[in-house]
Motif scaffolding. Structure first.
Motif, PDB file in Angstrom:
ATOM      1  N   VAL A  52      72.448  62.890  38.562  1.00 38.97           N
ATOM      2  CA  VAL A  52      72.448  61.499  38.970  1.00 38.97           C
ATOM      3  C   VAL A  52      72.717  60.653  37.731  1.00 38.97           C
ATOM      4  O   VAL A  52      72.123  60.886  36.677  1.00 38.97           O
ATOM      5  CB  VAL A  52      71.088  61.113  39.600  1.00 38.97           C
ATOM      6  N   LEU A  89      75.403  60.253  42.718  1.00 35.97           N
ATOM      7  CA  LEU A  89      75.189  61.694  42.687  1.00 35.97           C
ATOM      8  C   LEU A  89      76.522  62.289  42.290  1.00 35.97           C
ATOM      9  O   LEU A  89      77.540  62.018  42.941  1.00 35.97           O
ATOM     10  CB  LEU A  89      74.755  62.191  44.062  1.00 35.97           C
ATOM     11  N   LEU A 117      66.553  60.185  48.027  1.00 37.83           N
ATOM     12  CA  LEU A 117      66.633  61.222  46.984  1.00 37.83           C
ATOM     13  C   LEU A 117      65.633  62.344  47.230  1.00 37.83           C
ATOM     14  O   LEU A 117      65.849  63.476  46.806  1.00 37.83           O
ATOM     15  CB  LEU A 117      66.398  60.603  45.605  1.00 37.83           C
ATOM     16  N   VAL A 167      67.165  65.404  50.319  1.00 39.25           N
ATOM     17  CA  VAL A 167      68.578  65.685  50.077  1.00 39.25           C
ATOM     18  C   VAL A 167      69.231  66.314  51.310  1.00 39.25           C
ATOM     19  O   VAL A 167      70.405  66.073  51.580  1.00 39.25           O
ATOM     20  CB  VAL A 167      68.760  66.571  48.827  1.00 39.25           C
ATOM     21  N   ASP A 169      68.804  72.702  42.638  1.00 40.78           N
ATOM     22  CA  ASP A 169      69.121  71.292  42.379  1.00 40.78           C
ATOM     23  C   ASP A 169      68.490  70.375  43.422  1.00 40.78           C
ATOM     24  O   ASP A 169      68.063  69.269  43.103  1.00 40.78           O
ATOM     25  CB  ASP A 169      70.633  71.072  42.340  1.00 40.78           C
ATOM     26  N   LEU A 194      66.051  67.537  42.251  1.00 35.41           N
ATOM     27  CA  LEU A 194      66.317  66.145  42.609  1.00 35.41           C
ATOM     28  C   LEU A 194      65.118  65.540  43.334  1.00 35.41           C
ATOM     29  O   LEU A 194      64.715  64.419  43.052  1.00 35.41           O
ATOM     30  CB  LEU A 194      67.577  66.058  43.466  1.00 35.41           C
TER      31      LEU A 194
END
Length: 182
Positions: free
Chosen positions: A12, A39, A114, A117, A135, A139
């Protein structure tokens, strides 16, 4: 000001933004300012040199964007032009998508987005294969820190410290996008 939060394959980036649209929507002819969050794909290069050499890292194409923008002439904390771009074609964003909560409670919307996701992927054209499970977890874990960074940048924009117009009065200034990278 540019912040980057990098994970294994995606990351990000968050920055302040001053934007003059050369083809504005009706009622949005004035410059915009605020904070942009994207992103993006992150790419690791090969080591060049010894095992102690710094590894090249590239911040590549965007997958999704949120622009917490407002009329540059409006009072602070207006965010009357906050929107997101759930679709990209290469480097170009799709149309602006306005969501009421982006103007009324942007930080809550951002933290929720966020932190989930999987829902974000369903709304966008991002293939789940582009974002490793590690990820997604990273995140989600970083969402509060990223949201806090956005909050601090918005405060600096509203105080007049960041998101300043480019110098000059020529045509290039009238169609400028300025992101501060300090």
């Amino acid at each position: 000001m540019l912040y980057a939060f990098g994970f294994e394959r995606v990351g990000v980036v968050v920055s302040d933004l001053y934007f003059v649209d050369p083809n504005p929507l009706p009622g949005q002819e004035t410059p915009e300012l605020g904070v942009r969050l994207e992103l993006r794909i992150f790419e690791r290069g090969e080591l060049t040199g010894s095992i102690y050499a710094a590894r090249p890292i590239s911040i590549s194409r965007p997958l999704w964007r949120v622009d917490l923008l407002q009329d540059a002439e409006a009072a602070p904390d207006t965010l009357d032009r906050a929107h997101h771009h759930p679709h990209f074609t290469g480097w170009d964003p799709g149309p602006r998508v306005f969501v009421e909560e982006l103007s009324s409670d942007p930080l809550a919307w951002l933290a929720r987005t966020l932190g989930d996701v999987s829902s974000l992927l369903k709304e966008t054209s991002i293939s789940p294969a582009q974002i490793p499970a590690s990820d997604v977890d990273a995140l989600r874990t970083a969402a509060p820190e990223i949201t806090d960074t956005v909050r601090r940048l918005l405060q600096r924009v509203w105080s007049g410290e960041l998101a300043r117009p480019t110098e000059g009065t020529g045509p290039e200034a009238a169609t400028s996008v300025r992101v501060s990278w300090l």
